[in-house]
Design a protein around this motif. Structure first.
Motif, PDB file in Angstrom:
ATOM      1  N   GLN A  60      36.313  31.591  55.877  1.00 32.06           N
ATOM      2  CA  GLN A  60      37.158  32.261  55.208  1.00 32.06           C
ATOM      3  C   GLN A  60      36.603  32.898  53.756  1.00 32.06           C
ATOM      4  O   GLN A  60      36.573  33.935  53.612  1.00 32.06           O
ATOM      5  N   GLN A  61      35.671  31.911  53.314  1.00 30.46           N
ATOM      6  CA  GLN A  61      34.899  32.339  52.170  1.00 30.46           C
ATOM      7  C   GLN A  61      33.943  33.570  52.408  1.00 30.46           C
ATOM      8  O   GLN A  61      33.837  34.621  51.687  1.00 30.46           O
ATOM      9  N   LEU A  62      33.235  33.417  53.506  1.00 30.92           N
ATOM     10  CA  LEU A  62      32.456  34.345  53.984  1.00 30.92           C
ATOM     11  C   LEU A  62      33.011  35.636  54.235  1.00 30.92           C
ATOM     12  O   LEU A  62      32.459  36.963  53.944  1.00 30.92           O
ATOM     13  N   ASN A  63      33.986  35.621  54.946  1.00 31.95           N
ATOM     14  CA  ASN A  63      34.907  36.945  55.164  1.00 31.95           C
ATOM     15  C   ASN A  63      35.373  37.419  54.095  1.00 31.95           C
ATOM     16  O   ASN A  63      35.361  38.862  53.936  1.00 31.95           O
ATOM     17  N   THR A  64      36.030  36.763  52.969  1.00 29.98           N
ATOM     18  CA  THR A  64      36.702  37.416  51.891  1.00 29.98           C
ATOM     19  C   THR A  64      35.206  37.976  51.146  1.00 29.98           C
ATOM     20  O   THR A  64      35.457  39.318  50.430  1.00 29.98           O
ATOM     21  N   PHE A  65      34.175  37.576  51.123  1.00 29.05           N
ATOM     22  CA  PHE A  65      32.949  38.041  50.533  1.00 29.05           C
ATOM     23  C   PHE A  65      32.451  39.160  51.185  1.00 29.05           C
ATOM     24  O   PHE A  65      32.199  40.471  50.311  1.00 29.05           O
ATOM     25  N   ALA A  66      32.470  39.303  52.345  1.00 27.30           N
ATOM     26  CA  ALA A  66      32.224  40.642  53.050  1.00 27.30           C
ATOM     27  C   ALA A  66      33.190  41.604  52.807  1.00 27.30           C
ATOM     28  O   ALA A  66      32.862  42.789  53.044  1.00 27.30           O
ATOM     29  N   ASP A  67      34.467  41.393  52.625  1.00 25.18           N
ATOM     30  CA  ASP A  67      35.493  42.295  52.320  1.00 25.18           C
ATOM     31  C   ASP A  67      35.470  42.836  51.017  1.00 25.18           C
ATOM     32  O   ASP A  67      36.115  43.951  50.706  1.00 25.18           O
ATOM     33  N   GLY A  68      34.740  42.493  50.242  1.00 20.50           N
ATOM     34  CA  GLY A  68      34.545  42.678  48.855  1.00 20.50           C
ATOM     35  C   GLY A  68      35.382  42.196  47.738  1.00 20.50           C
ATOM     36  O   GLY A  68      35.638  43.175  46.745  1.00 20.50           O
TER      37      GLY A  68
ATOM     38  N   MET B  36      36.150  39.260  46.650  1.00 18.96           N
ATOM     39  CA  MET B  36      35.940  37.978  45.844  1.00 18.96           C
ATOM     40  C   MET B  36      35.567  38.069  44.585  1.00 18.96           C
ATOM     41  O   MET B  36      34.857  39.205  44.090  1.00 18.96           O
ATOM     42  N   ALA B  37      35.926  37.044  43.781  1.00 17.83           N
ATOM     43  CA  ALA B  37      35.603  37.149  42.088  1.00 17.83           C
ATOM     44  C   ALA B  37      34.173  37.225  41.900  1.00 17.83           C
ATOM     45  O   ALA B  37      33.310  36.769  42.773  1.00 17.83           O
ATOM     46  N   PRO B  38      33.638  38.154  41.041  1.00 16.42           N
ATOM     47  CA  PRO B  38      32.136  38.223  40.903  1.00 16.42           C
ATOM     48  C   PRO B  38      31.171  37.169  41.021  1.00 16.42           C
ATOM     49  O   PRO B  38      30.253  37.111  41.695  1.00 16.42           O
ATOM     50  N   ALA B  39      31.573  36.056  40.174  1.00 11.63           N
ATOM     51  CA  ALA B  39      30.481  34.982  40.201  1.00 11.63           C
ATOM     52  C   ALA B  39      30.562  33.930  41.408  1.00 11.63           C
ATOM     53  O   ALA B  39      29.467  33.783  41.958  1.00 11.63           O
ATOM     54  N   GLU B  40      31.649  34.003  42.141  1.00 14.48           N
ATOM     55  CA  GLU B  40      31.857  33.374  43.136  1.00 14.48           C
ATOM     56  C   GLU B  40      30.744  34.399  44.438  1.00 14.48           C
ATOM     57  O   GLU B  40      30.223  33.663  45.490  1.00 14.48           O
ATOM     58  N   SER B  41      31.082  35.502  44.250  1.00 15.23           N
ATOM     59  CA  SER B  41      30.342  36.245  45.183  1.00 15.23           C
ATOM     60  C   SER B  41      28.809  36.320  44.872  1.00 15.23           C
ATOM     61  O   SER B  41      28.064  36.296  45.768  1.00 15.23           O
ATOM     62  N   LEU B  42      28.516  36.065  43.644  1.00 12.63           N
ATOM     63  CA  LEU B  42      27.100  35.940  43.311  1.00 12.63           C
ATOM     64  C   LEU B  42      26.534  34.824  43.956  1.00 12.63           C
ATOM     65  O   LEU B  42      25.452  34.920  44.836  1.00 12.63           O
ATOM     66  N   ILE B  43      27.002  33.556  43.875  1.00 14.12           N
ATOM     67  CA  ILE B  43      26.706  32.317  44.495  1.00 14.12           C
ATOM     68  C   ILE B  43      26.615  32.133  45.923  1.00 14.12           C
ATOM     69  O   ILE B  43      25.600  31.759  46.641  1.00 14.12           O
ATOM     70  N   ILE B  44      27.558  33.217  46.652  1.00 12.01           N
ATOM     71  CA  ILE B  44      27.741  32.851  47.983  1.00 12.01           C
ATOM     72  C   ILE B  44      26.492  33.863  48.544  1.00 12.01           C
ATOM     73  O   ILE B  44      25.973  33.784  49.425  1.00 12.01           O
TER      74      ILE B  44
END
Length: 222
Positions: free
Chosen positions: A9-17, A19-27
């Motif tokens: 779910q986190q990876l999917n949210t990241f791929a969808d663009g 996700m919050a910037p900080a969380e997106s950065l670490i993932i």
């Protein structure tokens, strides 16, 4: 070997663009180190792109679409040599650590290293907003006192390995801790351990003398 990953779910949210910037950065940094998650993100991104294309295509008549494709293919694309990104290196007391590519740019916003309790070193990262980010290095024999979290903490092991009483972690491992977890990160590795962390609230120490510094914990992990 990487054993701990973001959820699908986190990876999917990241791929969808979205996700919050900080969380997106670490993932993103984890995906730099983990081919398995990078492949999942690629699949999720392709699925989102196809869905978006289908939605757009449904609202475009065939004649307009044909004209659009003709315009695109008639354009001359500059295929000059692109600059190859090189990974940045952090230094601390003679030690050198190669960063995942996604963390290259934030190294420019990094503050000075400071020595905390025991054999712990910290360098703050200015990401803006309310999220607190740090590089934290534990020397061999170093330990963060037992604690839980008032909010949440995301951690990426950049180099080395550590244990926290819950599991053993190695380079590339990604974890999320919150108020349901109590742990004591420590390392016995000769090379120590460097992690990148983001937190939204200060830690809450739960054992021994460290409880005395709870009113000031934001000063130690900021």
């Amino acid at each position: 070997m990487i054993k701990f990953h973001p959820t699908n779910q986190q990876l999917n949210t990241f791929a969808d663009g979205v996700m919050a910037p900080a969380e997106s950065l670490i993932i993103s940094a984890h995906c730099d180190m983990c081919s398995q998650c990078a492949q999942k993100v690629s699949m999720f991104t392709e699925a989102h792109s196809e869905s978006a294309f289908e939605e757009e295509f449904a609202n475009v008549d065939l004649k307009s679409f044909g004209n659009m494709m003709s315009d695109i293919t008639s354009q001359v694309v500059d295929r000059g040599v692109s600059e190859v990104a090189t990974n940045r290196v952090l230094e601390l007391d003679g030690r050198k650590f190669t960063l995942p590519r996604s963390l290259n740019r934030i190294s420019e916003s990094m503050g000075n290293w400071s020595h905390l309790v025991g054999k712990i070193w910290q360098a703050p990262i200015n990401l803006g907003g309310d999220t607190v980010a740090n590089f934290i290095f534990m020397e061999k024999g170093g330990s963060v006192p037992e604690h839980t979290h008032r909010g949440s903490e995301m951690t990426l092991v950049v180099n080395g390995e550590y244990s926290d009483g819950l599991a053993d972690y190695d380079s590339g491992d990604f974890t999320v801790m919150d108020g349901h977890h109590i742990h004591t990160p420590s390392t016995v590795a000769d090379e120590g351990c460097l992690v990148f962390t983001i937190v939204d609230k200060p830690l809450h120490f739960t054992s021994g003398w460290a409880r005395l510094i709870n009113p000031f914990s934001h000063l130690f992990f900021k």
